[in-house]
Scaffold this active site. Structure first.
Site, PDB file in Angstrom:
ATOM      1  N   ALA A  10       0.819  -1.221   0.000  1.00 35.08           N
ATOM      2  CA  ALA A  10       0.000   0.000   0.000  1.00 35.08           C
ATOM      3  C   ALA A  10       0.851   1.269   0.000  1.00 35.08           C
ATOM      4  O   ALA A  10       0.367   2.337  -0.359  1.00 35.08           O
ATOM      5  CB  ALA A  10      -0.916  -0.010   1.221  1.00 35.08           C
ATOM      6  N   ALA A  56     -16.466  -0.145  16.369  1.00 36.07           N
ATOM      7  CA  ALA A  56     -17.781  -0.023  17.010  1.00 36.07           C
ATOM      8  C   ALA A  56     -18.521  -1.342  16.876  1.00 36.07           C
ATOM      9  O   ALA A  56     -18.565  -1.926  15.790  1.00 36.07           O
ATOM     10  CB  ALA A  56     -18.591   1.084  16.344  1.00 36.07           C
ATOM     11  N   LYS A  79     -23.603  -6.530   0.223  1.00 36.18           N
ATOM     12  CA  LYS A  79     -24.215  -6.590  -1.113  1.00 36.18           C
ATOM     13  C   LYS A  79     -25.688  -6.213  -1.096  1.00 36.18           C
ATOM     14  O   LYS A  79     -26.213  -5.640  -2.057  1.00 36.18           O
ATOM     15  CB  LYS A  79     -24.052  -7.965  -1.736  1.00 36.18           C
ATOM     16  N   VAL A  93     -19.280  -9.357  -3.545  1.00 31.56           N
ATOM     17  CA  VAL A  93     -19.626 -10.399  -4.522  1.00 31.56           C
ATOM     18  C   VAL A  93     -18.563 -11.499  -4.486  1.00 31.56           C
ATOM     19  O   VAL A  93     -17.376 -11.237  -4.667  1.00 31.56           O
ATOM     20  CB  VAL A  93     -19.730  -9.819  -5.952  1.00 31.56           C
ATOM     21  N   ILE A 116     -13.016 -13.950  -3.928  1.00 37.31           N
ATOM     22  CA  ILE A 116     -12.632 -13.908  -5.353  1.00 37.31           C
ATOM     23  C   ILE A 116     -12.636 -12.454  -5.831  1.00 37.31           C
ATOM     24  O   ILE A 116     -13.644 -11.766  -5.658  1.00 37.31           O
ATOM     25  CB  ILE A 116     -13.636 -14.712  -6.227  1.00 37.31           C
ATOM     26  N   GLU A 121     -26.139 -15.754   5.835  1.00 33.43           N
ATOM     27  CA  GLU A 121     -26.505 -14.382   6.205  1.00 33.43           C
ATOM     28  C   GLU A 121     -27.203 -14.388   7.562  1.00 33.43           C
ATOM     29  O   GLU A 121     -27.683 -15.430   8.027  1.00 33.43           O
ATOM     30  CB  GLU A 121     -27.463 -13.800   5.154  1.00 33.43           C
ATOM     31  N   LYS A 160     -25.939 -10.114  -5.466  1.00 36.75           N
ATOM     32  CA  LYS A 160     -24.609 -10.139  -6.088  1.00 36.75           C
ATOM     33  C   LYS A 160     -24.719 -10.061  -7.616  1.00 36.75           C
ATOM     34  O   LYS A 160     -23.940  -9.366  -8.270  1.00 36.75           O
ATOM     35  CB  LYS A 160     -23.875 -11.413  -5.663  1.00 36.75           C
TER      36      LYS A 160
END
Ligand code: NDP
Ligand code: HSE
Length: 440
Positions: free
Chosen positions: A33, A43, A105, A132, A136, A190, A205
């Site tokens: 970076a 939080a 998403k 998504v 990957i 989820e 997605k």
């Protein structure tokens, strides 16, 4: 140079992965970076649990707005999920001039247009690689690596939970509910697992990929969504006999009439690589006019695989601090004033081929009647098997299964024929219909 300071909102499955991977690979990431990246504030509603994850290396608060209000925080990472508080916090972070990284998403597929417009107006970045296919790097591939191409279609296994369920049911004969619980335990599912099993997560997605591939706004409300809850082991077995696997695919395709955007169980030839993607693994096929077919494969869910994508976004945003912000990649790949209004097609206009299973009376003339209804609508049969009655209902059974594969037909036409077949007195149960894609 001073490290980039990150505020993390939500330190559950993905958040703790981000914290751990960033800590473990800090030196390597700094070299990439050009600056250190440090989570200095977290939080979470469960402050004690959060404190246990981060120790003394970051300040923990319960109120996410304290993170957003902190002028030292350069990037806000939203890992809470959902469209409620997460939406408010993302909009507030953007308004406060913070760059945002999110894996959410659901939020982007439904409110992406509003969020990207606000970010554009504020000159901040909203990065969402993890949204998504988990680990990957498909967003980067679509937005950057494939930007020379006219994308023709994308088809992907983009929900790890459902692929895990289908694989475990097929290989180990386990029950749906047992496998779903295991997917939840492993952190794949989820918060509301109906989003996974009803295809909603995959549609979120697919909606995001569709926007990036075709330069249209995110339009989740136009997606056709069908999950795996109505799928039966019988059809998985018949599909195998015909040389196919059933996968929950997210598909978006450019046609002359408009854009297809759909999620549903799909028969895929067993010889295709994507048909052999098992467990919580994800795979996305992208067909571009120049590159041809490409395939991206990897872990689509879980703590550290998803963290890998979140941190890649952190690196991208960090690099922005040393380059000209005006030349960064647009949120949805296309410049905001170059978005297309090409329509997303209604499902009735989509052309696919079909697997049909009819439970019929084992009598002369039944097959002929079914075939004539299909022929009358111009639907061509590709393959057919008929089970012996005894194989279906035991010795002396008067019922049998008729399994047909058709060639391509408009969904609207097929709906009409299925309704006609369903009303035949010799058709004894609701007709099972699964769409089929050759992905050639
Ligand atoms: P988790 O439920 O594990 O984590 C969410 C965390 O946010 C919890 O610790 C929760 O606390 C906390 N939280 C809830 N509300 C607030 C709030 N108002 N302020 C601060 N913290 C809050 O979810 P995941 O980590 O699994 O998912 C996070 C996001 O990443 C979601 O958008 C998800 O769709 C996405 N994602 C998840 C993947 C996965 O494999 N899990 C893969 C790819 C994307 P509490 O538990 O106390 O409610
Ligand atoms: N619930 C999602 C899945 C998490 O099972 O794929 C990754 O987005």
């Amino acid at each position: 140079m001073k490290a980039i300071q990150v505020g993390l909102l939500g330190i559950g499955t993905v958040g703790s992965g981000v914290f751990n991977v960033l800590k473990r690979n800090q030196a390597e990431i700094r070299r990439r970076a050009g600056r250190g990246i440090e989570i200095t504030m977290v939080a979470d509603l469960d402050a004690a649990r959060a404190q246990a994850v981060v120790g003394h290396s970051a300040k923990v608060v319960k109120d996410a707005r304290e993170v957003i209000a902190n002028p030292d925080i350069d990037i806000v990472v939203e890992l809470i999920g959902g469209y409620g508080i997460a939406r408010q916090l993302v909009m507030e972070a953007i308004a406060a001039g913070k760059h945002v990284v999110t894996a959410n998403k659901a939020l982007l597929a439904v409110h992406g247009t509003e969020i990207f417009a606000a970010a554009h107006a504020q000159g901040v970045m909203v990065a969402f690689e993890a949204a998504v296919a988990g680990g990957i790097p498909i967003i980067k591939s679509l937005r950057e690596g494939l930007s020379a191409n006219r994308i023709e279609w994308i088809a992907g296994i983009i929900n790890g939970t459902t692929n895990f369920i289908l694989s475990e049911m097929r290989d180990k004969g386990l029950d749906f509910d047992v496998v779903l619980k295991e997917a939840q335990r492993l952190g794949y599912a989820e918060a509301d697992p109906t989003f996974d099993i009803e295809g909603v997560d995959a549609a979120h997605k697919a909606t995001i990929m569709s926007a990036i591939a075709f330069g249209v706004p995110v339009q989740f409300d136009r997606a056709y969504v069908e999950g795996i809850t109505k799928l039966s082991a019988v059809d998985i077995g018949y599909a195998e006999q015909l040389g196919y696997r059933i996968k929950l695919l997210g598909i978006t395709k450019r046609t002359d009439q408009g854009i297809e955007l759909r999620v549903h169980p799909t028969l895929v030839p067993a010889r295709r690589l994507i048909a052999n993607v098992e467990g919580a693994m994800n795979a996305v096929m992208v067909q571009g006019d120049a590159v041809g077919t490409t395939l991206y494969y990897g872990k689509g869910a879980g703590s550290e695989p998803t963290a890998s994508a979140v941190i890649a976004d952190l690196v991208d945003v960090t690099r922005l601090h040393t380059v000209d912000a005006a030349h960064r990649v647009p949120h949805l790949a296309f410049q905001p004033d170059a978005m297309s209004d090409e329509p997303i097609l209604p499902m009735s206009e989509v052309v696919t081929s079909y697997y049909l299973r009819l439970r019929v009376a084992d009598q002369a003339g039944v097959l002929a009647k079914v075939a004539s209804l299909l022929a009358g609508a111009g639907i061509s049969i590709d393959a057919m098997i008929q089970r012996e009655a005894s194989a279906v209902g035991g010795q002396g059974s008067t019922q049998t299964d008729l399994i047909l594969l058709t060639h391509g037909v408009r969904e609207g036409t097929m709906n009409g024929v299925v309704a006609q077949m369903q009303s035949l007195p010799t058709v004894l149960a609701p007709i099972v219909r699964i769409r089929k894609e050759e992905l050639a």
